[in-house]
Design a protein around this motif. Structure first.
Motif, PDB file in Angstrom:
ATOM      1  N   PRO A   1     -10.300  -3.481   0.242  1.00 15.50           N
ATOM      2  CA  PRO A   1      -9.066  -4.253   0.005  1.00 15.50           C
ATOM      3  C   PRO A   1      -7.961  -4.022   1.029  1.00 15.50           C
ATOM      4  N   SER A   2      -8.031  -2.934   1.803  1.00 16.26           N
ATOM      5  CA  SER A   2      -6.976  -2.672   2.786  1.00 16.26           C
ATOM      6  C   SER A   2      -7.325  -3.177   4.182  1.00 16.26           C
ATOM      7  N   TRP A   3      -8.499  -3.777   4.314  1.00 17.10           N
ATOM      8  CA  TRP A   3      -8.859  -4.387   5.591  1.00 17.10           C
ATOM      9  C   TRP A   3      -8.730  -5.901   5.486  1.00 17.10           C
ATOM     10  N   ILE A   4      -8.043  -6.481   6.454  1.00 13.11           N
ATOM     11  CA  ILE A   4      -7.831  -7.927   6.506  1.00 13.11           C
ATOM     12  C   ILE A   4      -8.778  -8.506   7.551  1.00 13.11           C
ATOM     13  N   THR A   5      -9.431  -9.596   7.203  1.00 15.05           N
ATOM     14  CA  THR A   5     -10.330 -10.273   8.144  1.00 15.05           C
ATOM     15  C   THR A   5     -10.026 -11.765   8.149  1.00 15.05           C
ATOM     16  N   ARG A   6     -10.586 -12.455   9.112  1.00 13.42           N
ATOM     17  CA  ARG A   6     -10.411 -13.899   9.201  1.00 13.42           C
ATOM     18  C   ARG A   6     -10.940 -14.593   7.943  1.00 13.42           C
ATOM     19  N   LYS A   7     -12.083 -14.115   7.469  1.00  7.84           N
ATOM     20  CA  LYS A   7     -12.701 -14.707   6.285  1.00  7.84           C
ATOM     21  C   LYS A   7     -11.814 -14.527   5.059  1.00  7.84           C
ATOM     22  N   LYS A   8     -11.230 -13.353   4.909  1.00 10.50           N
ATOM     23  CA  LYS A   8     -10.368 -13.095   3.755  1.00 10.50           C
ATOM     24  C   LYS A   8      -9.116 -13.963   3.799  1.00 10.50           C
ATOM     25  N   ILE A   9      -8.556 -14.138   4.985  1.00  9.10           N
ATOM     26  CA  ILE A   9      -7.358 -14.977   5.109  1.00  9.10           C
ATOM     27  C   ILE A   9      -7.679 -16.412   4.717  1.00  9.10           C
ATOM     28  N   SER A  10      -8.800 -16.922   5.204  1.00  8.23           N
ATOM     29  CA  SER A  10      -9.174 -18.304   4.883  1.00  8.23           C
ATOM     30  C   SER A  10      -9.488 -18.475   3.403  1.00  8.23           C
ATOM     31  N   SER A  11      -9.893 -17.376   2.737  1.00  7.60           N
ATOM     32  CA  SER A  11     -10.202 -17.433   1.302  1.00  7.60           C
ATOM     33  C   SER A  11      -8.987 -17.127   0.436  1.00  7.60           C
ATOM     34  N   GLY A  12      -7.855 -16.821   1.056  1.00 12.32           N
ATOM     35  CA  GLY A  12      -6.638 -16.545   0.298  1.00 12.32           C
ATOM     36  C   GLY A  12      -6.594 -15.172  -0.339  1.00 12.32           C
ATOM     37  N   VAL A  13      -7.386 -14.231   0.161  1.00  4.36           N
ATOM     38  CA  VAL A  13      -7.408 -12.878  -0.397  1.00  4.36           C
ATOM     39  C   VAL A  13      -6.163 -12.117   0.059  1.00  4.36           C
ATOM     40  N   THR A  14      -5.456 -11.507  -0.891  1.00  3.41           N
ATOM     41  CA  THR A  14      -4.260 -10.724  -0.585  1.00  3.41           C
ATOM     42  C   THR A  14      -4.636  -9.256  -0.421  1.00  3.41           C
ATOM     43  N   PRO A  15      -4.287  -8.634   0.704  1.00  2.84           N
ATOM     44  CA  PRO A  15      -4.651  -7.228   0.907  1.00  2.84           C
ATOM     45  C   PRO A  15      -3.794  -6.298   0.049  1.00  2.84           C
ATOM     46  N   SER A  16      -4.274  -5.094  -0.149  1.00  2.00           N
ATOM     47  CA  SER A  16      -3.514  -4.078  -0.879  1.00  2.00           C
ATOM     48  C   SER A  16      -3.630  -2.751  -0.145  1.00  2.00           C
ATOM     49  N   PRO A  17      -2.590  -1.911  -0.220  1.00  2.00           N
ATOM     50  CA  PRO A  17      -2.610  -0.645   0.523  1.00  2.00           C
ATOM     51  C   PRO A  17      -3.482   0.404  -0.147  1.00  2.00           C
ATOM     52  N   THR A  18      -3.945   1.341   0.651  1.00  5.53           N
ATOM     53  CA  THR A  18      -4.638   2.526   0.143  1.00  5.53           C
ATOM     54  C   THR A  18      -3.863   3.739   0.630  1.00  5.53           C
ATOM     55  N   PHE A  19      -3.018   4.280  -0.248  1.00  3.52           N
ATOM     56  CA  PHE A  19      -2.150   5.383   0.126  1.00  3.52           C
ATOM     57  C   PHE A  19      -2.793   6.732  -0.184  1.00  3.52           C
ATOM     58  N   ILE A  20      -2.475   7.719   0.629  1.00  3.20           N
ATOM     59  CA  ILE A  20      -2.793   9.109   0.301  1.00  3.20           C
ATOM     60  C   ILE A  20      -1.692   9.596  -0.634  1.00  3.20           C
ATOM     61  N   GLN A  21      -2.036   9.894  -1.866  1.00  2.00           N
ATOM     62  CA  GLN A  21      -1.018  10.264  -2.842  1.00  2.00           C
ATOM     63  C   GLN A  21      -0.517  11.693  -2.640  1.00  2.00           C
ATOM     64  N   ASP A  22      -1.408  12.602  -2.305  1.00  2.00           N
ATOM     65  CA  ASP A  22      -1.034  13.998  -2.075  1.00  2.00           C
ATOM     66  C   ASP A  22      -1.082  14.261  -0.574  1.00  2.00           C
ATOM     67  N   LEU A  23       0.077  14.346   0.065  1.00  2.00           N
ATOM     68  CA  LEU A  23       0.108  14.490   1.517  1.00  2.00           C
ATOM     69  C   LEU A  23      -0.439  15.827   1.990  1.00  2.00           C
ATOM     70  N   ASP A  24      -0.615  16.773   1.084  1.00  2.00           N
ATOM     71  CA  ASP A  24      -1.249  18.034   1.470  1.00  2.00           C
ATOM     72  C   ASP A  24      -2.716  17.833   1.844  1.00  2.00           C
ATOM     73  N   GLU A  25      -3.281  16.677   1.482  1.00  2.00           N
ATOM     74  CA  GLU A  25      -4.669  16.385   1.858  1.00  2.00           C
ATOM     75  C   GLU A  25      -4.807  16.078   3.346  1.00  2.00           C
ATOM     76  N   ILE A  26      -3.697  15.737   3.996  1.00  2.00           N
ATOM     77  CA  ILE A  26      -3.753  15.467   5.435  1.00  2.00           C
ATOM     78  C   ILE A  26      -3.870  16.799   6.169  1.00  2.00           C
ATOM     79  N   PRO A  27      -4.875  16.972   6.998  1.00  2.00           N
ATOM     80  CA  PRO A  27      -5.029  18.251   7.706  1.00  2.00           C
ATOM     81  C   PRO A  27      -3.881  18.482   8.685  1.00  2.00           C
TER      82      PRO A  27
END
Length: 528
Positions: free
Chosen positions: A161-187
């Motif tokens: 859902p967080s990747w936008i493509t030409r096909k998704k745009i033509s199909s009217g798909v709305t993207p959604s973010p994928t957030f890291i909720q706990d920033l301590d997970e970032i090395p």
């Protein structure tokens, strides 16, 4: 088990300086590409595949023409996936140009784009760029890790859902973010992936306090929070990181800073958070712990005046802050509340400045002019506030309609933006969109007024600090007429140094005699 090697190339286009008086006098700097380093570090930590990552940053790599450098890098590295950073509007044409180069060299690899361009103008991006396979919506660590791990990257682009493509745009798909909720997970960021000697920071050229070994200082950027709960009209940060603030724990921040000091010999800590002071308990703990690290601390994105009190000011100074950048924006309560929607009152500004100055900090302010529905009275209030409070330096900007901001929508609805593509290639600090008013010239004259003609340090007789500011200006911009004029005045007052004073006055007169724009400014302020 990591049994397959994936090769990932990140390309960072140059940040365009733009044209015009404002851009010509912005200090130049090459910032470490923190976002790309965060992606690379996260991918190396969590991917099941073995990943070789290369970063080609055109802000520091200029030994060959763009196409030749990309071709040489790709032929030597042979990437499976290429990601192009589209952090700023002004990178739009570079993203398109570099995409063409990449696909002409290897049409079969997966080519993706990230950053503000991918998030806030993906339909325009795909309509003008036939080469890209995907655009990442909002934060990229998790989507990029999944893409690199995928057996078939092209299928992953269509399915996530967080990747936008030409096909998704033509199909009217709305993207959604994928957030890291706990920033301590970032090395901890692997800064060794770039040549640190080639980079500096936004604050480098704006501090009049000189230190030994300034040219060898190691400045490393950190981001310890993501998201902003506020909805300022000019800001697009919410579109990338959301309105919910997510935190890296104080313990983790302290550990990473200590590690960077030991491993990379960091001497300057650059914290690029949007709202670093919002959790006072957390930031106090961080500031207290790093106060023994002997670092110079910088907050180039600006501190929220709303959260500054005597206690915070004391801790900021002890931690190593020398210059407090304050995100004030306007001296008009009408503009702050009704136009910007910023949770700040002008009455809050002086107590914060007094607390900071009492603790020996220099005060810089960020101010924005040119909002729709802003009156001349509003502008005069801002100029008066700058002078009355006595900011040591004021960074004066034109309201810029960044894609993803509310201001962009207002500009679009009012017909100020005629050509979206040319607009995207404009520098973010410029706006030539309202031809009925030369707002750029107005704003630059405000800069000349408050920082030069009526410079606070000169007004209070602190000529040594004033000399530091003006020397920074002429060192970075040798043809800055007002910088030379003010240095002449300072040297005359400091030690009656007629040689240095005369030298800079001659420079001033030579510039205004040969440059009509500077002559116009000088006449306006009765300097000639």
């Amino acid at each position: 088990m990591r049994d397959y090697i994936r090769k990932l190339l990140f390309i960072v286009p140059p940040v365009s300086p733009g044209n015009g008086a404002i851009s010509r006098n912005l200090a130049s700097y090459n910032e470490i590409p923190f976002g790309v380093l965060s992606l690379a570090t996260y991918i190396n930590k969590y991917c099941s595949k073995t990943v070789n990552i290369n970063i080609l940053d055109f802000n520091v790599s200029n030994d060959l023409a763009f196409v030749d450098k990309i071709k040489k890098t790709m032929e030597q590295f042979k990437p499976d996936i290429v990601g192009i950073s589209g952090l700023f509007n002004s990178m739009f044409s570079y993203v398109n140009e570099f995409s063409r180069y990449v696909k002409e060299i290897n049409p079969s690899l997966a080519l993706v784009v990230g950053g503000a361009i991918a998030t806030n103008c993906y339909e325009l991006l795909f309509s003008h760029n036939p080469y890209i396979d995907g655009a990442c919506y909002a934060e990229g660590e998790i989507p990029m890790r999944l893409l690199v791990d995928a057996e078939n990257p092209f299928s992953l682009l269509e399915g996530h859902p967080s990747w936008i493509t030409r096909k998704k745009i033509s199909s009217g798909v709305t993207p959604s973010p994928t957030f890291i909720q706990d920033l301590d997970e970032i090395p901890p960021i692997n800064y060794a992936m770039v040549d640190l000697e080639k980079y500096d920071s936004r604050c480098r050229n704006n501090n009049p306090i000189k230190h030994e070994a300034e040219d060898t200082a190691v400045r490393l950027p950190f981001v310890t929070t993501r998201g902003c709960p506020f909805n300022c009209i000019f800001c697009a940060a919410n579109s990338l990181s959301g309105r919910k603030v997510r935190f890296m724990s104080a313990e983790r921040v302290i550990s990473d800073i200590k590690r960077a000091k030991e491993q990379y010999k960091m001497t300057k800590l650059v914290i690029n958070d949007d709202q670093v002071l919002i959790d006072k308990k957390r930031i106090k703990k961080i500031l207290d712990e790093i106060s023994d690290f002997n670092l110079i601390v910088e907050f180039p994105s600006g501190l929220n005046v709303k959260f500054i009190d005597e206690d915070i000011a004391v801790r900021l100074k002890r931690a190593g802050l020398e210059v407090a950048n304050l995100a004030v924006e306007s001296g008009s309560d009408h503009v702050l509340k009704k136009i910007i929607d910023k949770p700040l009152k002008t009455a809050d500004i002086k107590p914060a400045v007094d607390a900071l100055r009492k603790n020996g900090l220099l005060i810089h302010g960020f101010f924005i002019f040119g909002f729709p529905d802003e009156s001349e009275d509003d502008r005069i209030m801002t100029i008066d506030l700058i002078k009355e409070i006595g900011f040591d330096w004021s960074n004066i900007y034109v309201a810029a309609p960044l894609m993803g901001s509310r201001l962009y929508q207002i500009f679009l609805e009012n017909g100020y933006i005629k050509d979206e593509i040319n607009f995207l290639d404009a520098n973010i600090y410029q706006s030539s969109l309202r031809s009925s008013e030369d707002i750029g010239k107005y704003v630059y004259r405000v800069n000349l007024d408050v920082n030069f003609v009526n410079n606070y340090r000169m007004r209070v007789g602190d000529d040594q600090l004033a000399e530091g500011y003006f020397s920074n200006v002429v060192n970075n911009h040798p043809r800055h007429a007002f910088g030379h004029y003010c240095l002449s005045m300072v040297y005359q007052r400091l030690d009656h140094d007629n040689y240095r004073s005369g030298k800079h006055m001659r420079e001033f007169h030579e510039i205004v005699a040969t440059d009509d724009e500077w002559a116009d400014h000088a006449r306006y302020f009765n300097l000639i």
